[in-house]
Write a protein that holds these residues in place. Structure first.
Motif, PDB file in Angstrom:
ATOM      1  N   ASN A  44     -36.653  13.289  10.093  1.00  0.00           N
ATOM      2  CA  ASN A  44     -37.453  12.496   9.178  1.00  0.00           C
ATOM      3  C   ASN A  44     -38.098  11.366   9.964  1.00  0.00           C
ATOM      4  OD1 ASN A  44     -38.577  11.750   6.615  1.00  0.00           O
ATOM      5  ND2 ASN A  44     -36.841  12.818   5.699  1.00  0.00           N
ATOM      6  N   GLU A  96     -37.952  19.677   3.333  1.00  0.00           N
ATOM      7  CA  GLU A  96     -36.676  18.986   3.098  1.00  0.00           C
ATOM      8  C   GLU A  96     -36.356  18.850   1.604  1.00  0.00           C
ATOM      9  OE1 GLU A  96     -36.277  15.416   2.153  1.00  0.00           O
ATOM     10  OE2 GLU A  96     -38.408  15.160   1.756  1.00  0.00           O
ATOM     11  N   ALA A 129     -34.736  20.963   8.137  1.00  0.00           N
ATOM     12  CA  ALA A 129     -35.433  20.367   6.997  1.00  0.00           C
ATOM     13  C   ALA A 129     -36.475  19.390   7.525  1.00  0.00           C
ATOM     14  CB  ALA A 129     -34.436  19.633   6.102  1.00  0.00           C
ATOM     15  N   MET A 179     -30.085  17.982   4.593  1.00  0.00           N
ATOM     16  CA  MET A 179     -29.364  18.515   5.749  1.00  0.00           C
ATOM     17  C   MET A 179     -28.290  19.514   5.300  1.00  0.00           C
ATOM     18  SD  MET A 179     -27.391  16.141   8.513  1.00  0.00           S
ATOM     19  CE  MET A 179     -26.407  15.148   7.384  1.00  0.00           C
ATOM     20  N   GLU A 225     -32.028  17.939  10.263  1.00  0.00           N
ATOM     21  CA  GLU A 225     -33.088  17.261   9.518  1.00  0.00           C
ATOM     22  C   GLU A 225     -33.833  16.325  10.452  1.00  0.00           C
ATOM     23  OE1 GLU A 225     -31.835  15.060   6.065  1.00  0.00           O
ATOM     24  OE2 GLU A 225     -33.894  14.564   5.487  1.00  0.00           O
TER      25      GLU A 225
END
Lengths: 388, 388
Positions: free
Chosen positions: B99, B201, B160, B360, B97
């Motif tokens: 972000n 995500e 994601a 995730m 992931e």
């Protein structure tokens, strides 16, 4: 006892027998064929034997569901076969609509042609639900008499209402009509002595747009009357929601601290873009300004729909259909401003193909489809005399 | 050439042969069984012969996809059969992931257990996409080394991202990362030498919530980081939208004339309820006030979702998951005020079952599922040495 219309559904109807299944298969194959289709072509399209198809077709012709039409003249050799088509004089569907400021009824035959159309303009808010439905039953009765004068028999009726409808045909809430828990189906069935189905008006209109469009489109249909409703077609299917109450776009917030709505919230879309809001804004300034403001509010709510659902088409129906030339500019300006993907992929905005009649037509279509999906039930009711 | 992961999809994978189909059928039947299942029970559940099942099972055991476990001790007569279960030491999925303010990687095995989990907190906005992905590849490399030290081999990776992803694995836009048209899949595949899939995500998190929930639920999953995304599960299926870009709840308008958003619009939800908005409001007044204001804005946007989609459940995930005790009150107050059907039917609000790790985990699950849906491909790649 009045036979009950099958519940409206996009799922195939479960057939009780092979004969019933085959009757439905033969009839829907003819209905979905662009041109009249011969018995031989019908056998090949359905995978049934010619003998079986001939027996089914004879039954459907005797039951006024199919008709044989002359083949078009051909210049080549050989005699072309007669074609099968839906019978224009078979059972008809009675499409009914009740809205805040009008009642409407139409008669649609198996070919999809509108045979009669009646609209009565009158504010329904001063009268109670029983009186409003009684007025609608009277209008439906007149439409039915016109149909019967043509030799047409109604297979059933369906009602489009601007509110939340339960699976049992009860209207749970119709805020702009002031209705709370009204058994519209029972009241109309008693007055009409016909099977009656009830559904949300935007859902019925979206279904008729879906059939007109074909394929597996994704669009939001917006119905603009005094209230505003939406029908959501996602991947070619009407999405109804967990309780069947999707599409309440009229109560999406445009200004959370704005004026109070009939629903109890503040700043709902209806207060900015409903027909009464447009009329009173026009009286205060000008029609052009009022439509611009309404279009802007619609654009803000529709940007939320596109951001959430990634649909590529917006269909404006009901009272909005004739206003599209005025509304399109301000709606598109808000979409451009607010839709995250606007620069990546276009959003098409168009008027409903069926104009303001989409909901009433969708209601009549629902009756016609219920006959097409289960012709055996129609044939049985017809013989026992219960369906008229 | 690195083999390509099957595209993420909720539709069943088309199998290229009867053997491939039967391998997938046998494996998914074992995976979906609550308890270890005997070969005889597997034959009966799949409708395959015992001889066919035994050959398939032997192949799946040799390929590290299934394992035989001892039966639980029984008090009755007769020797109970050994049971089959997913192999804990078989291929693992690498869930990644990225972000705005962290990178994360996890290793999930075929039993669904998280074997390793690494999170690196750092603002990704000052670096460009290639640098950010390179940092993520390094974190992924460390997670993979930990897995390999346990004797576990990665079947692939899935990423994601908080943005719009095309069907080709390119990130079209990730507004809060400042990304435009980044081929995240190609960059990661080159660094990891593994097949890589890329998805939004919130969609991946919603899929992992869907699997945890079971059945055919309808819910909106809301992921609260610096940006805010949503995954829409309708009638038990993730609804992706026409272009795969549904769920952009962060850009639903809360105040059309409000402050300017990074996306170009004004008054988007993110400006009122994103994590930076909450932090700066907390610095200006108090944390309690900031969370109340964020909850109110979330409630206004979620009321639009419920009015439009008639979902009965709201799942708060990502950074919102631990804040549910503070956010629930103001969100529910707005839902009560603004959802037309609130008095007719309840809306459940809850924290994501997997907390802040849902995206995730959903990414790792996607890899595991791609192996389960096509074990023949894994077995072939394993023999040719290409999948590690």
């Amino acid at each position: 006892m009045t036979p009950r219309l099958p519940a409206f559904t996009d799922a195939p109807v479960r057939q009780s027998s092979v004969r019933a299944h085959n009757l439905a298969l033969a009839l829907t194959t003819v209905v979905n064929s662009a041109n009249p289709i011969s018995r031989a072509a019908l056998a090949s399209a359905t995978g049934l034997t010619r003998a079986t198809v001939s027996a089914l077709v004879d039954e459907l012709i005797a039951g006024d569901l199919l008709t044989e039409v002359e083949p078009p003249p051909r210049t080549g050799a050989g005699r072309p076969a007669a074609g099968l088509a839906p019978a224009p004089d078979g059972p008809v569907g009675l499409g009914l609509e009740i809205n805040v400021d009008y009642l409407a009824a139409c008669v649609v035959d198996l070919t999809g042609a509108v045979r009669h159309r009646l609209v009565s303009h009158a504010d329904q808010r001063p009268v109670d639900a029983a009186q409003a439905l009684s007025g609608l039953a009277a209008l439906a009765g007149r439409a039915r008499e016109l149909a019967e004068a043509d030799g047409l028999r109604a297979a059933g009726a369906a009602l489009a209402v601007p509110g939340l409808v339960g699976a049992d045909g009860r209207v749970r809430v119709a805020p702009n009509l002031g209705w709370q828990d009204v058994d519209a189906r029972a009241l109309l069935q008693a007055e009409l002595d016909l099977p009656v189905a009830v559904d949300n008006e935007a859902n019925l209109a979206a279904l008729s747009e879906l059939r007109a469009a074909g394929g597996r489109p994704s669009f939001v249909y917006v119905s603009g009357e005094i209230g505003i409703g939406a029908g959501l077609v996602l991947d070619g299917t009407l999405y109804r929601g967990v309780r069947g109450w999707s599409g309440e776009i009229g109560h999406v917030s445009i200004d959370p601290d704005g004026p109070a709505c009939r629903c109890g919230a503040h700043g709902c879309l209806e207060l900015f873009a409903g027909q009464e809001a447009i009329q009173s804004a026009a009286a205060r300034s000008s029609t052009a300004r009022a439509l611009t403001a309404a279009g802007r509010a619609l654009g803000i709510a529709l940007a939320a729909v596109v951001n959430l659902l990634d649909v590529d088409t917006i269909v404006l129906g009901g009272g909005y259909a004739p206003l599209v030339p005025d509304l399109a500019g301000p709606i598109e300006a808000e979409l451009r401003r607010r839709v995250l993907t606007f620069d990546l992929a276009p959003v098409e905005l168009r008027a409903a193909a069926l104009g303001a009649d989409a909901a009433m037509r969708g209601a009549a279509d629902a009756v016609i489809r219920s006959v097409q999906q289960d012709p055996a039930a129609w044939l049985a009711n017809r013989l026992s005399g219960r369906a008229s």
